[in-house]
Design a protein around this motif. Structure first.
Motif, mmCIF file in Angstrom:
data_model
loop_
_atom_site.group_PDB
_atom_site.id
_atom_site.type_symbol
_atom_site.label_atom_id
_atom_site.label_comp_id
_atom_site.label_asym_id
_atom_site.label_seq_id
_atom_site.Cartn_x
_atom_site.Cartn_y
_atom_site.Cartn_z
ATOM 1 N N PHE A 151 0.838 -1.203 0.000
ATOM 2 C CA PHE A 151 0.000 0.000 0.000
ATOM 3 C C PHE A 151 0.872 1.251 0.000
ATOM 4 N N THR A 152 1.932 1.250 0.818
ATOM 5 C CA THR A 152 2.813 2.411 0.897
ATOM 6 C C THR A 152 3.459 2.697 -0.449
ATOM 7 N N HIS A 161 0.376 3.682 -3.015
ATOM 8 C CA HIS A 161 -0.742 4.326 -2.308
ATOM 9 C C HIS A 161 -1.659 5.106 -3.227
ATOM 10 N N TYR A 169 -4.954 3.519 -4.132
ATOM 11 C CA TYR A 169 -5.935 3.113 -3.126
ATOM 12 C C TYR A 169 -6.328 4.232 -2.165
ATOM 13 N N ASP A 170 -5.587 5.343 -2.154
ATOM 14 C CA ASP A 170 -5.839 6.359 -1.119
ATOM 15 C C ASP A 170 -6.784 7.467 -1.573
ATOM 16 N N THR A 220 -6.393 9.263 -4.444
ATOM 17 C CA THR A 220 -5.747 10.216 -5.348
ATOM 18 C C THR A 220 -6.481 10.242 -6.690
ATOM 19 N N LYS A 222 -6.199 10.933 0.805
ATOM 20 C CA LYS A 222 -5.892 11.004 2.226
ATOM 21 C C LYS A 222 -6.132 9.681 2.956
ATOM 22 N N MET A 223 -6.659 8.674 2.259
ATOM 23 C CA MET A 223 -6.955 7.410 2.932
ATOM 24 C C MET A 223 -5.670 6.676 3.291
ATOM 25 N N THR A 224 -5.693 6.006 4.448
ATOM 26 C CA THR A 224 -4.584 5.163 4.877
ATOM 27 C C THR A 224 -4.975 3.702 4.706
ATOM 28 N N ASP A 244 -7.838 2.705 6.720
ATOM 29 C CA ASP A 244 -9.135 3.243 6.291
ATOM 30 C C ASP A 244 -9.827 2.344 5.270
#
Length: 361
Positions: free
Chosen positions: A195-196, A199, A202-203, A205, A314-316, A319
């Motif tokens: 995920f990192t 990201h 999935y976050d 963007t 902004k999702m982690t 989330d």
């Protein structure tokens, strides 16, 4: 070098190596049910790739009927891959009763999947060693026992699917190897790392983009090459202009074959695969605001993208409510990584009608 077509999707990061080499000796770190679900998801993705190549109209299968399940379709460093294995893939996806309905395009796509499986399996066997071989042997023995309880055997089971026992054994070995590999690698820690690295997928963007598009249609490589050449000439013209955005909009109005041409190519905000084809979204992710991408080939045609703006998400990881998509993507990345470790392998085709037309990157 490998001379096979890459019909499945390429992810931007395919190494997926944060956890180090796979160790089949340790206990699985995810539940078997979850691993089986990932295997099923991986099968569904590849089934979609096969079905996406279906062409309309009657197809002659006379050439296929000349071959037997024990015939070699290809060899990897001299090790044969049999037609029966290809038929098993088709039977699993289309149904045993529909084998003869598989078009040449579907059969070529399945042949690519099969060879990539073998390449991945070579890497898994190198990493898994005797531990993996014991697991494969156990699963094969269990399957033989199941068939005996049902009053049949491996050969009969295989013949009903256009295969033979040797092909079935190879297919079962793959299923065990891939499931075990996922169990050892698809940990929560690794998913967080994935995920990192990825990201933006999935976050939340999103990007505001414009496009120039040339439709190609069909599988005519000459037409693809012509469209790509046209697009690359436009790329050179736009990049040499005083204003990239102005030159892009003008070129879109004059040349683009998309509905957005009259708006200077403006598509608007996009966020995920489905908004645009996957190869296009992957190109968008790699392109900076105010810049244009390289020419991108998708199943629809040739695309050129301009990134007008980017809105970071902004999702982690915590989330995420549904982890199914990131798990599928991570499994694809693991598979690609296994294949790429065999990139210097020599692949020789023995049935020309199944030879893939392009090279695997």
């Amino acid at each position: 070098m490998i001379c096979i077509c890459h019909h499945r999707r390429l992810v931007a990061h395919a190494q997926a190596s944060a956890a180090g080499p796979c160790d089949f000796k340790r206990l699985p770190t995810i539940a078997p049910r979850r691993a089986f679900a990932l295997v099923r998801a991986f099968v569904l993705v590849q089934a979609f790739l096969l079905m996406a190549t279906i062409a309309a109209g009657p197809i002659s299968h006379a050439a296929d009927e000349m071959h037997q399940p024990s015939d070699r379709i290809a060899s990897i460093d001299g090790h044969p891959i049999y037609l029966g294995e290809l038929n098993l893939i088709l039977a699993q996806r289309l149904g045993p009763e529909n084998l003869k309905q598989a078009t040449p395009e579907i059969r070529r796509a399945a042949a690519v999947i099969l060879i990539r499986r073998h390449l991945a399996m070579r890497t898994m066997r190198e990493q898994g060693g005797e531990t993996l071989e014991r697991l494969i042997g156990k699963d094969l023995a269990d399957f033989r026992k199941l068939m005996k309880q049902r009053g049949t055997g491996l050969q009969e089971y295989a013949e009903a699917r256009g295969a033979d026992e040797a092909s079935l054994v190879a297919d079962l070995a793959w299923q065990t190897g891939w499931r075990t590999y996922l169990q050892s690698r698809m940990t929560d820690a690794n998913l967080r790392n994935y995920f990192t690295r990825q990201h933006v997928r999935y976050d939340g963007t999103r990007w505001n983009v414009s496009q120039i598009f040339f439709a190609t249609g069909g599988q005519d490589e000459t037409r693809w090459a012509s469209a790509l050449d046209r697009m690359e000439r436009l790329v050179d013209e736009i990049r040499s202009a005083n204003s990239i955005t102005g030159a892009f909009a003008q070129s879109a109005r004059e040349h683009s074959e998309a509905g957005s041409a009259s708006q200077g190519g403006l598509i608007g905000w996009v966020q995920k695969v489905g908004d645009l084809p996957e190869p296009v979204m992957r190109a968008i992710e790699k392109t900076n605001v105010g810049q244009i991408s390289a020419a991108v080939r998708s199943p629809l045609g040739i695309h050129l993208l301009l990134i007008n703006a980017k809105e970071p998400g902004k999702m982690t990881f915590d989330d995420l409510v549904d982890h199914s998509q990131i798990r599928r993507d991570a499994a694809d990345a693991l598979f690609d990584s296994l294949v790429k470790q065999q990139q210097d392998t020599d692949v020789v085709w023995h049935i020309e009608s199944l030879r893939a037309p392009t090279r695997l990157p």
